[in-house]
Scaffold this motif. Sequence first.
Motif, short mmCIF file in Angstrom:
data_model
loop_
_atom_site.label_atom_id
_atom_site.label_comp_id
_atom_site.label_asym_id
_atom_site.label_seq_id
_atom_site.Cartn_x
_atom_site.Cartn_y
_atom_site.Cartn_z
N THR A 162 0.83 -1.19 0.00
CA THR A 162 0.00 0.00 0.00
C THR A 162 0.87 1.25 0.00
N ALA A 163 0.20 2.40 -0.10
CA ALA A 163 0.95 3.67 -0.10
C ALA A 163 1.62 3.91 1.25
N SER A 164 0.97 3.51 2.33
CA SER A 164 1.57 3.71 3.65
C SER A 164 2.82 2.84 3.82
N GLU A 165 2.79 1.61 3.29
CA GLU A 165 3.97 0.77 3.37
C GLU A 165 5.11 1.34 2.53
N THR A 166 4.79 1.90 1.39
CA THR A 166 5.82 2.52 0.56
C THR A 166 6.45 3.72 1.27
N ALA A 167 5.61 4.57 1.88
CA ALA A 167 6.14 5.73 2.61
C ALA A 167 6.98 5.30 3.80
N GLU A 168 6.53 4.26 4.50
CA GLU A 168 7.30 3.76 5.64
C GLU A 168 8.64 3.20 5.20
N ARG A 169 8.67 2.52 4.06
CA ARG A 169 9.92 1.98 3.54
C ARG A 169 10.88 3.11 3.14
N CYS A 170 10.37 4.15 2.52
CA CYS A 170 11.22 5.29 2.15
C CYS A 170 11.75 6.01 3.38
N LEU A 171 10.89 6.18 4.39
CA LEU A 171 11.36 6.81 5.63
C LEU A 171 12.42 5.96 6.32
N GLY A 172 12.28 4.63 6.22
CA GLY A 172 13.30 3.76 6.79
C GLY A 172 14.65 3.92 6.12
N VAL A 173 14.64 4.11 4.80
CA VAL A 173 15.89 4.33 4.07
C VAL A 173 16.56 5.62 4.54
N LEU A 174 15.78 6.69 4.68
CA LEU A 174 16.34 7.96 5.12
C LEU A 174 16.83 7.89 6.56
N ARG A 175 16.08 7.21 7.40
CA ARG A 175 16.47 7.11 8.80
C ARG A 175 17.76 6.31 8.97
N ARG A 176 17.90 5.20 8.25
CA ARG A 176 19.13 4.42 8.35
C ARG A 176 20.33 5.22 7.85
N PHE A 177 20.12 6.03 6.83
CA PHE A 177 21.22 6.86 6.35
C PHE A 177 21.61 7.90 7.40
N HIS A 178 20.63 8.52 8.05
CA HIS A 178 20.92 9.50 9.09
C HIS A 178 21.69 8.85 10.24
N GLU A 179 21.26 7.67 10.67
CA GLU A 179 21.96 7.00 11.76
C GLU A 179 23.38 6.62 11.37
N ASP A 180 23.56 6.18 10.13
CA ASP A 180 24.90 5.82 9.66
C ASP A 180 25.80 7.04 9.59
N LEU A 181 25.25 8.16 9.12
CA LEU A 181 26.05 9.38 9.04
C LEU A 181 26.41 9.91 10.43
N THR A 182 25.46 9.86 11.36
CA THR A 182 25.74 10.29 12.72
C THR A 182 26.80 9.42 13.38
N GLU A 183 26.73 8.11 13.15
CA GLU A 183 27.72 7.21 13.72
C GLU A 183 29.10 7.46 13.11
N LEU A 184 29.14 7.81 11.84
CA LEU A 184 30.43 8.10 11.19
C LEU A 184 31.07 9.35 11.80
N VAL A 185 30.30 10.40 12.00
CA VAL A 185 30.83 11.62 12.61
C VAL A 185 31.24 11.36 14.05
N ARG A 186 30.45 10.57 14.77
CA ARG A 186 30.78 10.26 16.16
C ARG A 186 32.09 9.48 16.25
N SER A 187 32.28 8.51 15.34
CA SER A 187 33.51 7.72 15.36
C SER A 187 34.72 8.60 15.05
N GLU A 188 34.58 9.52 14.10
CA GLU A 188 35.69 10.41 13.78
C GLU A 188 36.04 11.31 14.96
#
Length: 245
Positions: A162-188
């Motif tokens: 459904t459209a809600s599942e598609t939006a949730e999947r897209c938000l998951g992609v953006l959220r995982r990228f944000h967490e990965d970027l934050t972890e990269l800056v924190r490690s540096e």
Amino acid sequence: MSQPEMQPEGPPREKGGRRDRKDLTGRPFPLGDWGEPADRLDALYLWTEDGALRAADWYLRDRVAKRRGARALRLVTAAAVSVAGALPLLDLTGAWSGGAPWGYLALLLAAVCVGCDRYFGVTAGWMRDVATAQAIQRRLEALQFDWASESVREVLGPADGTASETAERCLGVLRRFHEDLTELVRSETADWMAEFRAGPAPHSTQTMVPWAAQRAEGPGQPGRFLLPPGRRPNMPRQRPPEPPR
């Protein structure tokens, strides 16, 4: 060395038609009407992409001064070592009588340059900034391809959910990228603080690292709870086997 301060401030200001990117400051989350989910997802993606470019730009700008300082220190070190090796030869050949003692001063200058490079982490910071900027760029490229894949799936595969599942999947992609970027800056930043912990830094700086990893307990290391000396561990009692009938 200056390091990114993750303190939330206002939105980035425009200065001379260019975004002000002096530091890695927080940004307000773009809120709006979700009546048009596609438009909101596009706005969130642009906000995420701008944050990644902003972080990479910070590290690329921070490396400029460190690169110049590292090259200057290395150039002075090489020149001082060359002079220190040439002065004794000039003294032996008689071209400059009494010039050998000045070679010790040149060696001292070379040692001071090397010590300043190691103590202030000029070369190490330059390399770390370049590596972090490249890592951010690689993660951003992966996000761009993932987002393109989700966009194609939304257009060509309406039966995937459904459209809600598609939006949730897209938000998951953006959220995982944000967490990965934050972890990269924190490690540096943790690596930057570890250089001062290893050197002559105050004890208060060494203990103010909330994300320090706990020591793993191997088979040859004691556990968390130790028994008093002379005590044996109490094993659970087992019922004796019943005789066969």
